[in-house]
Structures are given as C-alpha cells and as structure tokens.
Scaffold this motif. Structure first.
Motif, PDB file in Angstrom:
ATOM      1  N   ILE A 128       1.164  -1.381  -0.205  1.00  0.00           N
ATOM      2  CA  ILE A 128       0.185   0.144   0.219  1.00  0.00           C
ATOM      3  C   ILE A 128       0.476   1.334  -0.141  1.00  0.00           C
ATOM      4  O   ILE A 128       1.916   0.844   1.042  1.00  0.00           O
ATOM      5  CB  ILE A 128      -0.797   0.019   0.929  1.00  0.00           C
ATOM      6  N   VAL A 130       1.083   5.161   0.244  1.00  0.00           N
ATOM      7  CA  VAL A 130       0.198   6.859   0.336  1.00  0.00           C
ATOM      8  C   VAL A 130       1.107   7.372   0.617  1.00  0.00           C
ATOM      9  O   VAL A 130       0.996   8.724   0.226  1.00  0.00           O
ATOM     10  CB  VAL A 130      -0.543   6.365   1.533  1.00  0.00           C
ATOM     11  N   THR A 131       1.926   7.361   1.892  1.00  0.00           N
ATOM     12  CA  THR A 131       3.049   8.262   2.428  1.00  0.00           C
ATOM     13  C   THR A 131       3.977   8.473   1.340  1.00  0.00           C
ATOM     14  O   THR A 131       4.356   8.156   0.264  1.00  0.00           O
ATOM     15  CB  THR A 131       4.044   7.380   3.351  1.00  0.00           C
ATOM     16  N   SER A 137       2.050  12.384   8.039  1.00  0.00           N
ATOM     17  CA  SER A 137       0.168  12.637   7.985  1.00  0.00           C
ATOM     18  C   SER A 137      -0.661  13.258   7.401  1.00  0.00           C
ATOM     19  O   SER A 137      -1.931  12.896   7.446  1.00  0.00           O
ATOM     20  CB  SER A 137       0.684  12.723   9.113  1.00  0.00           C
ATOM     21  N   HIS A 161       8.786   4.954   2.245  1.00  0.00           N
ATOM     22  CA  HIS A 161       8.297   4.183   3.380  1.00  0.00           C
ATOM     23  C   HIS A 161       7.902   3.581   3.424  1.00  0.00           C
ATOM     24  O   HIS A 161       6.384   2.536   4.058  1.00  0.00           O
ATOM     25  CB  HIS A 161       8.112   4.830   4.253  1.00  0.00           C
ATOM     26  N   GLY A 163       5.347  -0.228   2.464  1.00  0.00           N
ATOM     27  CA  GLY A 163       6.020  -0.755   3.235  1.00  0.00           C
ATOM     28  C   GLY A 163       6.656  -2.646   2.271  1.00  0.00           C
ATOM     29  O   GLY A 163       5.222  -2.345   1.588  1.00  0.00           O
ATOM     30  N   THR A 373       1.359   7.983  13.285  1.00  0.00           N
ATOM     31  CA  THR A 373       1.763   8.642  14.466  1.00  0.00           C
ATOM     32  C   THR A 373       1.125   8.686  15.749  1.00  0.00           C
ATOM     33  O   THR A 373       0.322   8.608  16.052  1.00  0.00           O
ATOM     34  CB  THR A 373       2.912  10.100  14.765  1.00  0.00           C
ATOM     35  N   GLU A 375       0.644  10.533  17.629  1.00  0.00           N
ATOM     36  CA  GLU A 375      -0.072  12.892  18.046  1.00  0.00           C
ATOM     37  C   GLU A 375      -1.650  11.894  17.180  1.00  0.00           C
ATOM     38  O   GLU A 375      -2.411  13.045  17.186  1.00  0.00           O
ATOM     39  CB  GLU A 375       0.969  13.351  17.258  1.00  0.00           C
ATOM     40  N   GLN A 379      -5.849  12.182  18.341  1.00  0.00           N
ATOM     41  CA  GLN A 379      -6.034  13.821  17.680  1.00  0.00           C
ATOM     42  C   GLN A 379      -7.397  13.098  16.570  1.00  0.00           C
ATOM     43  O   GLN A 379      -8.874  13.307  17.514  1.00  0.00           O
ATOM     44  CB  GLN A 379      -6.067  13.810  16.401  1.00  0.00           C
TER      45      GLN A 379
HETATM   46  C1  LIG Z   1       8.248   0.722   9.450  1.00  0.00           C
HETATM   47  C2  LIG Z   1       7.344   1.759   8.685  1.00  0.00           C
HETATM   48  C3  LIG Z   1       6.447   1.003   7.795  1.00  0.00           C
HETATM   49  C4  LIG Z   1       5.789   2.078   6.854  1.00  0.00           C
HETATM   50  N1  LIG Z   1       4.288   1.477   6.405  1.00  0.00           N
HETATM   51  C5  LIG Z   1       3.953   2.754   5.253  1.00  0.00           C
HETATM   52  C6  LIG Z   1       3.521   1.596   3.967  1.00  0.00           C
HETATM   53  O1  LIG Z   1       3.019   0.316   3.833  1.00  0.00           O
HETATM   54  N2  LIG Z   1       2.909   2.573   3.219  1.00  0.00           N
HETATM   55  C7  LIG Z   1       2.791   3.680   3.595  1.00  0.00           C
HETATM   56  O2  LIG Z   1       2.266   4.474   2.765  1.00  0.00           O
HETATM   57  N3  LIG Z   1       3.270   4.211   4.056  1.00  0.00           N
HETATM   58  C8  LIG Z   1       3.752   3.628   5.235  1.00  0.00           C
HETATM   59  N4  LIG Z   1       4.871   4.399   6.414  1.00  0.00           N
HETATM   60  C9  LIG Z   1       5.082   5.207   6.242  1.00  0.00           C
HETATM   61  C10 LIG Z   1       4.141   5.716   7.513  1.00  0.00           C
HETATM   62  O3  LIG Z   1       2.728   5.835   7.177  1.00  0.00           O
HETATM   63  C11 LIG Z   1       4.225   7.295   7.977  1.00  0.00           C
HETATM   64  O4  LIG Z   1       5.333   7.560   8.720  1.00  0.00           O
HETATM   65  C12 LIG Z   1       3.082   8.230   8.876  1.00  0.00           C
HETATM   66  O5  LIG Z   1       1.926   8.489   8.532  1.00  0.00           O
HETATM   67  C13 LIG Z   1       3.708   9.305   9.428  1.00  0.00           C
HETATM   68  O6  LIG Z   1       4.396  10.736   8.391  1.00  0.00           O
HETATM   69  P1  LIG Z   1       5.396  11.017   8.409  1.00  0.00           P
HETATM   70  O7  LIG Z   1       6.592  10.446   8.372  1.00  0.00           O
HETATM   71  O8  LIG Z   1       5.785  11.282   7.057  1.00  0.00           O
HETATM   72  O9  LIG Z   1       5.565  12.010   9.864  1.00  0.00           O
HETATM   73  P2  LIG Z   1       5.100  13.249   9.319  1.00  0.00           P
HETATM   74  O10 LIG Z   1       3.594  13.134   9.215  1.00  0.00           O
HETATM   75  O11 LIG Z   1       6.326  14.276   8.716  1.00  0.00           O
HETATM   76  O12 LIG Z   1       5.172  13.321  10.915  1.00  0.00           O
HETATM   77  C14 LIG Z   1       6.239  14.210  11.782  1.00  0.00           C
HETATM   78  C15 LIG Z   1       5.534  14.599  13.358  1.00  0.00           C
HETATM   79  O13 LIG Z   1       5.386  15.466  12.931  1.00  0.00           O
HETATM   80  C16 LIG Z   1       4.233  15.527  13.945  1.00  0.00           C
HETATM   81  N5  LIG Z   1       2.430  15.812  13.498  1.00  0.00           N
HETATM   82  C17 LIG Z   1       1.931  15.622  12.284  1.00  0.00           C
HETATM   83  N6  LIG Z   1       1.343  16.046  11.522  1.00  0.00           N
HETATM   84  C18 LIG Z   1       0.659  16.387  12.417  1.00  0.00           C
HETATM   85  C19 LIG Z   1      -0.447  17.155  13.003  1.00  0.00           C
HETATM   86  N7  LIG Z   1      -1.348  17.600  12.651  1.00  0.00           N
HETATM   87  N8  LIG Z   1      -0.580  17.489  14.560  1.00  0.00           N
HETATM   88  C20 LIG Z   1       0.006  16.978  14.888  1.00  0.00           C
HETATM   89  N9  LIG Z   1       1.341  16.891  14.836  1.00  0.00           N
HETATM   90  C21 LIG Z   1       1.433  16.404  13.621  1.00  0.00           C
HETATM   91  C22 LIG Z   1       3.847  13.368  13.728  1.00  0.00           C
HETATM   92  O14 LIG Z   1       2.998  13.116  15.209  1.00  0.00           O
HETATM   93  C23 LIG Z   1       5.386  13.405  13.942  1.00  0.00           C
HETATM   94  O15 LIG Z   1       5.539  13.919  15.491  1.00  0.00           O
HETATM   95  C24 LIG Z   1       5.302   3.223   7.214  1.00  0.00           C
HETATM   96  C25 LIG Z   1       6.567   3.954   8.038  1.00  0.00           C
HETATM   97  C26 LIG Z   1       7.886   3.117   8.450  1.00  0.00           C
HETATM   98  C27 LIG Z   1       8.764   3.943   9.896  1.00  0.00           C
END
Ligand SMILES: Cc1cc2nc3c(=O)[nH]c(=O)nc-3n(C[C@H](O)[C@H](O)[C@H](O)COP(=O)(O)OP(=O)(O)OC[C@H]3O[C@@H](n4cnc5c(N)ncnc54)[C@H](O)[C@@H]3O)c2cc1C
Length: 411
Positions: A128, A130-131, A137, A161, A163, A373, A375, A379
C-alpha cells in the motif's frame, strides 16, 4: 438489538492456530534472525515466500476466494507470533495484509475475482503506497498525480517508506486526481500498479535503524501508464480507501507487531535477571528489580487485552474504531516504555551487538510512525469527544469480513 445469526461460521481453533504459528516461528523465523541482522542491506525474500505458502496473506480473505477466512483475531495472532521471533518478520507479514482491505472493501468484482485468490495462494503480494516524503500524516497534501490520458491514467511522483516495496508484485497507490481546493477530500484516487509497469522504479534498499530484512522504501513513478480497470473503487475514493485500510487493518496490525516485540522483550529480561548471579542468588531476587518487571508485565497484559479485544470486536462486525486506534497507540507506547525499562535492567549487557535486546529496542522505534503516529491517534480519539465525529469505518465495513455476522432484530 443485534443478535448473532442462527448459523455463524465455526469459530477458528485459536489454540491450534497459535501452536502452528509458533512452530513456524521457531523453525523458519528464529534461525534467520542472525543473518537478517548482520545483513541490513539485504531484503529478506525467502521468509515471505514461506509465509505465503502457509496461506497467511489471505488470513482474512473470504473462503469463496480461497482465503483462510480466519478473521482479524487470527491475523493479530499470526503477526504477533512472527513479531515475537523477529520484528521484521512481523512487519513484512502485517504490510502484506494492509492492501487486502482495499481490495475486499473497495475492489470491483473483477479485481476481487483476480487478486483475492492470488493473495490467498501467495502468488501475489501487495503493498500500500500512500506516504510521500513531504506529506506523511497529511495525506491530503500528497503531490503524486494521476491524470487521464484517453482511457488510461498516467502516474507521476514518488512514494516513501512503503512496506514490502521490494517484494510486492502489485502496489496499491493513492494519487492526486484533482486539486484539493476543487475536490476537497475527494481529490485522491487509488490505483493498482503492477511491478513491471514501465516507468515504475523501486529505489535501492537503504537499511534503517531496525527491522533488518524488511524493506520500506521508495517508489518512483515516471509517466507510469495504467488502464482504467486498475482504478480501485471510484475516482475520488482514495482518501476513504487509505483511511479505512489504515483503521481496519493498519492499526491492529501494528498493535500486533508491537505486542509480539513487547512479549519478546519481557521474556529476554526475565531470563537475564534469573540467570545473572548476585549476592548468592540472582538479580531476579531483588525486590526493586522485581517491581520493575511487574510493571512491564502489567503493561504487556493490558496491551495484549486491548489488541485482542479490538480484533474480536472487528470479527463480530461491531463498531470499534476507537478500540483499534487506542490499541495501536498504547501497544506502541507501552512496548517502547517496557523496552526502555529492559535496557536499563540489563546494564551494559543491553548494548552488546550479539545480544537480542538491542535489536528488540531498535525494532520498537519503528512502531510509532506507520498507520499514524501517536499524535495522529490522539487527534482521532479527541475527535470522538469534541467532534467533528469521525467516520466509523468498522461500522460501515466490518460486516464484510466478520466471522460472526450480526443480524438486526430492531423493528
Ligand atoms: C516501518 C514503517 C512502515 C511503513 N509502511 C508504510 C506503508 O506500507 N505504506 C505507506 O504509505 N506508508 C508507510 N509508512 C509511512 C508512515 O505511514 C508515515 O511515516 C506516517 O504516516 C507519518 O508520516 P511521516 O513519517 O512523514 O511524519 P510526519 O507526518 O512528517 O510527522 C512528523 C511529526 O509531526 C507530528 N505531526 C504531523 N502532523 C501532525 C498534526 N497534524 N498534529 C500534530 N502532530 C503532527 C507527527 O506525529 C510526528 O511526530 C511506514 C513507516 C514505517 C516507519
């Protein structure tokens, strides 16, 4: 008032399933851990093949498509068992499950007839996607686009990222099909992108802090052409598809991985304290250390109850988005807390590269981000109190994968 239907599917024999999962973990997963740890640049490919042979990619796939139809609790138990032996094994099994939700709940009849039997037999593994690097997020902030070209769609952009990025045969990609200011939450659409589509590149695998052997890498789309038949659901359904998969499968899956690693962390700690001689006995005789272990055990028991309860509710087709979200939140946080306690209780021993605890601790650091995450979970929980009321995906969709269908007797 809802009641169970008169002829429910037979309850899976969970004890037999867990015994089978644990035997597989002991025979096939545990012996691979040391190699996976010492080769962080390598993606583990044999283990997913063996899991696929077991039919576990189709654990929630309905029987009519050749799946196990064993439900969400069985899915939690198999992921938990794999993660107890190796966080990476748990992670790759959970990632294989997420897109199944997309197909079961939003796929066309043709897509279901084609893909679900292939998933169930293990011939096709889905990811999947999406990210994005700049929009984690903030799903609606994604920049990867899909535009119409005749009867086809052309995808440009990149995903981060993802999976199982390196072992998936088909990627379920969510892309922007309209500007957010015009289409709002209906500006995204989900697509099936086969691994051999021209213009799709799976970027080089880069080792992460933990989960060695599991790949969650980058996909780049450079004018990737796909037919209309590859649209999942309707154009504009992308956000709903991404969110519902994350709630119904992502949250419980990640809770299960964290739970398995949490169990391994406690086991590792009690063994260490019981074997480390001190003052004519062992460290496990010291009340202060027993107290810390009791805290770990208490967290673990509560975490396990949350994970299993949420999965059971899903299997009964009950409304349980809050339970799924809370279970992911606390399974992550409590496991990390226990991981930190375990590190302290091991003294310098914790840091040895050839000792399992540092692997467990590193793997635990990967549980916060996927499927939202901490947070983001908070929410969502706050929205249920203050509004606007979030969509209850379990209420809308869980009946489809429920093992024990509910029929309404309300007049
Ligand atoms: C092991 C692993 C497997 C994964 N597998 C997949 C996958 O299969 N498919 C896929 O699409 N993605 C996958 N991901 C990605 C994962 O979904 C994202 O890492 C996640 O959505 C968070 O996005 P980001 O890392 O860019 O952090 P960001 O969104 O940039 O967040 C950074 C920080 O800001 C905080 N933050 C962000 N927005 C807000 C808000 N509105 N209010 C308060 N705090 C906020 C967050 O909590 C975090 O602490 C995977 C990640 C990991 C580590």
């Amino acid at each position: 008032m809802p009641t169970t239907s008169s002829a429910p599917d037979p309850t899976p024999d969970y004890d037999a399933l867990v015994q089978h999962f644990d035997e597989f973990a002991a025979e096939e997963v545990a012996p691979r851990v040391s190699h996976m740890e010492s080769s962080p640049h390598t993606v583990e490919r044999e283990l997913p093949r063996l899991m696929a042979e077991q039919g576990w990619f189709g654990v929630t796939v309905p029987r009519q498509y050749g799946g196990m139809h064993a439900g969400h609790l069985a899915k939690t138990l198999v992921i938990q068992s794999m993660a107890r032996a190796s966080g990476a094994a748990g992670a790759l099994l959970q990632a294989s499950q997420l897109p199944v939700s997309m197909i079961i709940h939003f796929g066309s009849d043709e897509q279901k007839a084609l893909l679900l039997p292939q998933i169930a037999s293990g011939d096709t593994l889905l990811s999947i996607a999406v990210t994005e690097d700049k929009a984690g997020s903030h799903v609606l902030g994604m920049e990867t686009t899909a535009r119409r070209n005749g009867s086809d769609w052309i995808i440009d952009g990149s995903k981060a990222h993802i999976g199982n990025s390196h072992i998936a045969n088909v990627h379920c990609v969510v892309a922007r099909t309209a500007p957010a200011d015009e289409a709002g939450s209906r500006s995204l659409t989900a697509f099936l992108v086969e691994e051999d589509r021209k213009g799709l590149t799976v970027e080089r695998h880069r080792p992460a802090l933990g989960l060695h052997g599991f790949s969650f890498g980058q996909l780049t789309f450079d004018g990737v052409r796909i037919p209309e038949a590859n649209v999942i659901g309707e154009v504009g359904d992308g956000k709903d598809i991404a969110y519902s998969s994350s709630i119904l499968y992502g949250r419980p899956n990640l809770a299960a991985v964290a739970l398995g690693i949490h169990e391994a962390t406690l086991a590792c700690t009690t063994t260490f304290l019981s074997e480390r001689e001190r003052y004519g006995g062992t460290l496990s005789d010291l009340p202060v250390l027993r107290d810390r272990v009791a805290d770990m055990k208490s967290r673990l028991m509560a975490a396990r109850a949350l994970a299993h309860q949420a999965a059971v509710m899903l299997d009964h087709g009950q409304s349980c988005d809050g339970e799924l979200i809370n279970s992911k939140l606390l399974n992550d946080e409590w496991a990390v807390e226990s991981g930190q306690t375990a590190m302290r209780l091991h003294g310098a021993h914790a840091l040895r590269g050839d000792y399992p605890l540092q692997r467990l601790w590193r793997d635990l650091q990967h549980m916060n981000a996927p499927a939202g995450t901490g947070e983001v979970q908070r929410q969502r929980l706050a929205e249920t109190e203050f509004g606007p009321p979030p969509v209850q995906w379990s209420e809308r969709l869980a009946a489809k994968t429920s093992l024990f269908r509910l029929t309404s007797t309300a007049s």
